[in-house]
Design an enzyme around this catalytic site. Structure first.
Site, PDB file in Angstrom:
ATOM      1  N   THR A   1     -10.289   1.767  -9.563  1.00  0.00           N
ATOM      2  CA  THR A   1      -9.794   2.888  -8.750  1.00  0.00           C
ATOM      3  C   THR A   1      -8.278   3.032  -8.854  1.00  0.00           C
ATOM      4  O   THR A   1      -7.725   3.996  -8.334  1.00  0.00           O
ATOM      5  CB  THR A   1     -10.176   2.682  -7.279  1.00  0.00           C
ATOM      6  OG1 THR A   1      -9.995   1.307  -6.991  1.00  0.00           O
ATOM      7  CG2 THR A   1     -11.597   3.099  -6.993  1.00  0.00           C
TER       8      THR A   1
ATOM      9  N   LYS B   1      -3.022  -8.850   2.506  1.00  0.00           N
ATOM     10  CA  LYS B   1      -2.805  -9.839   1.451  1.00  0.00           C
ATOM     11  C   LYS B   1      -1.316  -9.819   1.091  1.00  0.00           C
ATOM     12  O   LYS B   1      -0.748  -8.716   1.061  1.00  0.00           O
ATOM     13  CB  LYS B   1      -3.624  -9.491   0.191  1.00  0.00           C
ATOM     14  CG  LYS B   1      -5.129  -9.482   0.409  1.00  0.00           C
ATOM     15  CD  LYS B   1      -5.845  -8.904  -0.823  1.00  0.00           C
ATOM     16  CE  LYS B   1      -7.332  -8.732  -0.556  1.00  0.00           C
ATOM     17  NZ  LYS B   1      -8.068  -8.084  -1.668  1.00  0.00           N
TER      18      LYS B   1
ATOM     19  N   SER C   1     -11.610  -6.722   0.764  1.00  0.00           N
ATOM     20  CA  SER C   1     -10.725  -5.709   0.155  1.00  0.00           C
ATOM     21  C   SER C   1      -9.683  -5.212   1.148  1.00  0.00           C
ATOM     22  O   SER C   1      -9.942  -5.151   2.345  1.00  0.00           O
ATOM     23  CB  SER C   1     -11.587  -4.526  -0.310  1.00  0.00           C
ATOM     24  OG  SER C   1     -10.787  -3.400  -0.592  1.00  0.00           O
ATOM     25  N   ALA C   2      -8.516  -4.816   0.615  1.00  0.00           N
ATOM     26  CA  ALA C   2      -7.461  -4.239   1.458  1.00  0.00           C
ATOM     27  C   ALA C   2      -7.733  -2.767   1.761  1.00  0.00           C
ATOM     28  O   ALA C   2      -7.078  -2.172   2.610  1.00  0.00           O
ATOM     29  CB  ALA C   2      -6.117  -4.355   0.730  1.00  0.00           C
ATOM     30  N   SER C   3      -8.706  -2.187   1.074  1.00  0.00           N
ATOM     31  CA  SER C   3      -8.903  -0.732   1.170  1.00  0.00           C
ATOM     32  C   SER C   3      -9.713  -0.328   2.391  1.00  0.00           C
ATOM     33  O   SER C   3     -10.778  -0.887   2.674  1.00  0.00           O
ATOM     34  CB  SER C   3      -9.624  -0.229  -0.080  1.00  0.00           C
ATOM     35  OG  SER C   3     -10.002   1.120   0.099  1.00  0.00           O
TER      36      SER C   3
ATOM     37  N   LYS D   1      -0.792  -2.600  -6.540  1.00  0.00           N
ATOM     38  CA  LYS D   1      -2.130  -3.203  -6.616  1.00  0.00           C
ATOM     39  C   LYS D   1      -2.299  -4.280  -5.544  1.00  0.00           C
ATOM     40  O   LYS D   1      -1.448  -5.162  -5.413  1.00  0.00           O
ATOM     41  CB  LYS D   1      -2.382  -3.800  -8.001  1.00  0.00           C
ATOM     42  CG  LYS D   1      -2.691  -2.723  -9.023  1.00  0.00           C
ATOM     43  CD  LYS D   1      -3.195  -3.309 -10.330  1.00  0.00           C
ATOM     44  CE  LYS D   1      -3.517  -2.183 -11.296  1.00  0.00           C
ATOM     45  NZ  LYS D   1      -3.751  -2.663 -12.648  1.00  0.00           N
ATOM     46  N   GLY D   2      -3.390  -4.191  -4.802  1.00  0.00           N
ATOM     47  CA  GLY D   2      -3.690  -5.193  -3.778  1.00  0.00           C
ATOM     48  C   GLY D   2      -2.896  -5.007  -2.499  1.00  0.00           C
ATOM     49  O   GLY D   2      -3.093  -5.732  -1.524  1.00  0.00           O
TER      50      GLY D   2
ATOM     51  N   ASP E   1     -12.866  -9.018  -4.347  1.00  0.00           N
ATOM     52  CA  ASP E   1     -11.971  -7.887  -4.164  1.00  0.00           C
ATOM     53  C   ASP E   1     -12.705  -6.681  -4.760  1.00  0.00           C
ATOM     54  O   ASP E   1     -13.629  -6.854  -5.565  1.00  0.00           O
ATOM     55  CB  ASP E   1     -10.656  -8.159  -4.912  1.00  0.00           C
ATOM     56  CG  ASP E   1      -9.730  -6.972  -4.882  1.00  0.00           C
ATOM     57  OD1 ASP E   1      -9.542  -6.402  -3.786  1.00  0.00           O
ATOM     58  OD2 ASP E   1      -9.184  -6.605  -5.938  1.00  0.00           O
ATOM     59  N   LEU E   2     -12.318  -5.478  -4.366  1.00  0.00           N
ATOM     60  CA  LEU E   2     -13.038  -4.292  -4.875  1.00  0.00           C
ATOM     61  C   LEU E   2     -12.277  -3.592  -6.004  1.00  0.00           C
ATOM     62  O   LEU E   2     -12.721  -3.564  -7.161  1.00  0.00           O
ATOM     63  CB  LEU E   2     -13.267  -3.310  -3.716  1.00  0.00           C
ATOM     64  CG  LEU E   2     -13.920  -1.989  -4.091  1.00  0.00           C
ATOM     65  CD1 LEU E   2     -15.364  -2.180  -4.550  1.00  0.00           C
ATOM     66  CD2 LEU E   2     -13.896  -1.030  -2.888  1.00  0.00           C
ATOM     67  N   ASP E   3     -11.081  -3.053  -5.646  1.00  0.00           N
ATOM     68  CA  ASP E   3     -10.318  -2.254  -6.604  1.00  0.00           C
ATOM     69  C   ASP E   3      -9.807  -3.142  -7.731  1.00  0.00           C
ATOM     70  O   ASP E   3      -9.073  -4.100  -7.491  1.00  0.00           O
ATOM     71  CB  ASP E   3      -9.126  -1.589  -5.896  1.00  0.00           C
ATOM     72  CG  ASP E   3      -9.576  -0.596  -4.832  1.00  0.00           C
ATOM     73  OD1 ASP E   3     -10.443   0.227  -5.135  1.00  0.00           O
ATOM     74  OD2 ASP E   3      -9.069  -0.655  -3.703  1.00  0.00           O
TER      75      ASP E   3
ATOM     76  N   GLU F   1     -10.262 -11.811  -7.885  1.00  0.00           N
ATOM     77  CA  GLU F   1      -9.098 -10.967  -7.562  1.00  0.00           C
ATOM     78  C   GLU F   1      -8.396 -10.483  -8.825  1.00  0.00           C
ATOM     79  O   GLU F   1      -8.315 -11.209  -9.799  1.00  0.00           O
ATOM     80  CB  GLU F   1      -8.087 -11.791  -6.758  1.00  0.00           C
ATOM     81  CG  GLU F   1      -8.023 -11.492  -5.291  1.00  0.00           C
ATOM     82  CD  GLU F   1      -7.581 -10.082  -4.940  1.00  0.00           C
ATOM     83  OE1 GLU F   1      -7.047  -9.366  -5.805  1.00  0.00           O
ATOM     84  OE2 GLU F   1      -7.782  -9.683  -3.796  1.00  0.00           O
ATOM     85  N   ASP F   2      -7.835  -9.263  -8.766  1.00  0.00           N
ATOM     86  CA  ASP F   2      -7.055  -8.767  -9.908  1.00  0.00           C
ATOM     87  C   ASP F   2      -5.576  -8.619  -9.554  1.00  0.00           C
ATOM     88  O   ASP F   2      -4.799  -8.221 -10.414  1.00  0.00           O
ATOM     89  CB  ASP F   2      -7.573  -7.393 -10.372  1.00  0.00           C
ATOM     90  CG  ASP F   2      -7.220  -6.308  -9.383  1.00  0.00           C
ATOM     91  OD1 ASP F   2      -7.414  -6.528  -8.173  1.00  0.00           O
ATOM     92  OD2 ASP F   2      -6.725  -5.248  -9.809  1.00  0.00           O
TER      93      ASP F   2
HETATM   94  C1  BG6 Z   1      -6.299  -2.143  -2.539  1.00  0.00           C
HETATM   95  C2  BG6 Z   1      -5.662  -1.487  -3.735  1.00  0.00           C
HETATM   96  O1  BG6 Z   1      -7.578  -2.612  -2.877  1.00  0.00           O
HETATM   97  O2  BG6 Z   1      -6.419  -1.217  -1.470  1.00  0.00           O
HETATM   98  C3  BG6 Z   1      -4.321  -0.901  -3.344  1.00  0.00           C
HETATM   99  O3  BG6 Z   1      -5.479  -2.432  -4.772  1.00  0.00           O
HETATM  100  C4  BG6 Z   1      -4.502   0.055  -2.154  1.00  0.00           C
HETATM  101  O4  BG6 Z   1      -3.756  -0.230  -4.434  1.00  0.00           O
HETATM  102  C5  BG6 Z   1      -5.187  -0.674  -1.000  1.00  0.00           C
HETATM  103  O5  BG6 Z   1      -3.238   0.547  -1.728  1.00  0.00           O
HETATM  104  C6  BG6 Z   1      -5.446   0.225   0.200  1.00  0.00           C
HETATM  105  O6  BG6 Z   1      -6.393   1.198  -0.150  1.00  0.00           O
HETATM  106  P1  BG6 Z   1      -6.801   2.427   0.727  1.00  0.00           P
HETATM  107  O7  BG6 Z   1      -8.070   2.909   0.089  1.00  0.00           O
HETATM  108  O8  BG6 Z   1      -7.035   1.936   2.141  1.00  0.00           O
HETATM  109  O9  BG6 Z   1      -5.684   3.421   0.675  1.00  0.00           O
HETATM  110 MG    MG Z   2      -7.699  -5.383  -6.459  1.00  0.00          MG
END
Ligand code: BG6
Ligand code: MG
Length: 220
Positions: free
Chosen positions: A17, A145, A114-116, A45-46, A9-11, A169-170
């Site tokens: 972040t 997730k 990552s979800a980001s 988170k996540g 996982d990243l964040d 994962e956090d």
């Molecule tokens: C996850 C974070 O990694 O990414 C979440 O833990 C965040 O807090 C999600 O909402 C989505 O991120 P982004 O960068 O696409 O807005």
């Molecule tokens: Mg995370």
């Protein structure tokens, strides 16, 4: 090729972040006229960006149109980008670079899960983008997730069976996703919160020496 691979996982695992997400969501809550605290931020988170907005609106008991939601998603991300475009390698969390070096030395491949949607940009900002064998991020998945999709795509990129993948994962949702994928889950952060993980460490510096060698012996 090694018999195990790692999905990060990243964040909250590689970079912190959450503080920037907090500032950007708080600005939106201020605009909408309600309080958004750090403990509210834990709930995000996540969680995907869209779902995060829904949770935030629930907290403020605010009802808005779909068009307004789209506008707020864009403005929140613009604020978030103003922070992450200033990030540099000094924001890599303790133990992360060392862990990647150890995995390289052991020839254990690793990918991002990552979800980001901002994950590639963040990895480039901190200078880690080229180290990963593959990147699975919020742009590559249709289910967030705790659905295991993000990690199952990661396992394909590693060319490994899910049970041979180790996930860092956090977030609770992330640990659940890893477990649902039948992978080895490692919770980084509060062990009580992440009590469904197979292993728990407060941060990446706590990983014992020989941890991966032991896993490799089990999986051969
Ligand atoms: C996850 C974070 O990694 O990414 C979440 O833990 C965040 O807090 C999600 O909402 C989505 O991120 P982004 O960068 O696409 O807005
Ligand atoms: Mg995370």
């Amino acid at each position: 090729m090694n018999t195990i691979g790692v999905i990060f996982d990243l964040d909250g695992v590689i970079v912190d972040t959450a503080k920037y997400h907090f500032l950007a969501w708080k600005k939106l809550a201020d605009t909408l006229g309600f309080e958004f605290t750090e403990s509210h931020n834990e709930l995000l988170k996540g969680v995907s960006r869209v779902r995060s907005l829904e949770i935030l609106l629930d907290i403020g008991k605010v009802h808005i149109s779909d068009n307004e939601k789209q506008e707020y998603l864009i403005s929140k991300n613009e604020d978030y980008l103003s922070y992450i475009t200033k990030m540099g390698p000094e924001e890599i969390l303790p133990g992360a670079s060392n862990l990647l070096d150890n995995l390289d030395a052991l020839r254990i491949d690793y990918v991002l899960g990552s979800a980001s949607k901002n994950a590639p940009l963040i990895l480039k900002q901190v200078g880690l983008y080229n180290r990963f064998k593959g990147i699975v991020d919020g742009n590559s998945v249709s289910k967030a997730k705790p659905d295991p999709e993000v990690f199952l795509i990661g396992a394909k990129k590693l060319g490994l069976k899910p049970q041979n993948c180790v996930v860092f994962e956090d977030a609770i949702a992330g640990v659940e996703a890893a477990n649902a994928a039948k992978m080895i889950s490692i919770g980084i952060g509060d062990a009580q919160t992440l009590n469904r993980a197979h292993y728990n460490f407060n941060d990446l510096t706590e990983l014992p020496e020989g941890f991966f060698q032991e896993l490799l012996t089990e999986k051969v």
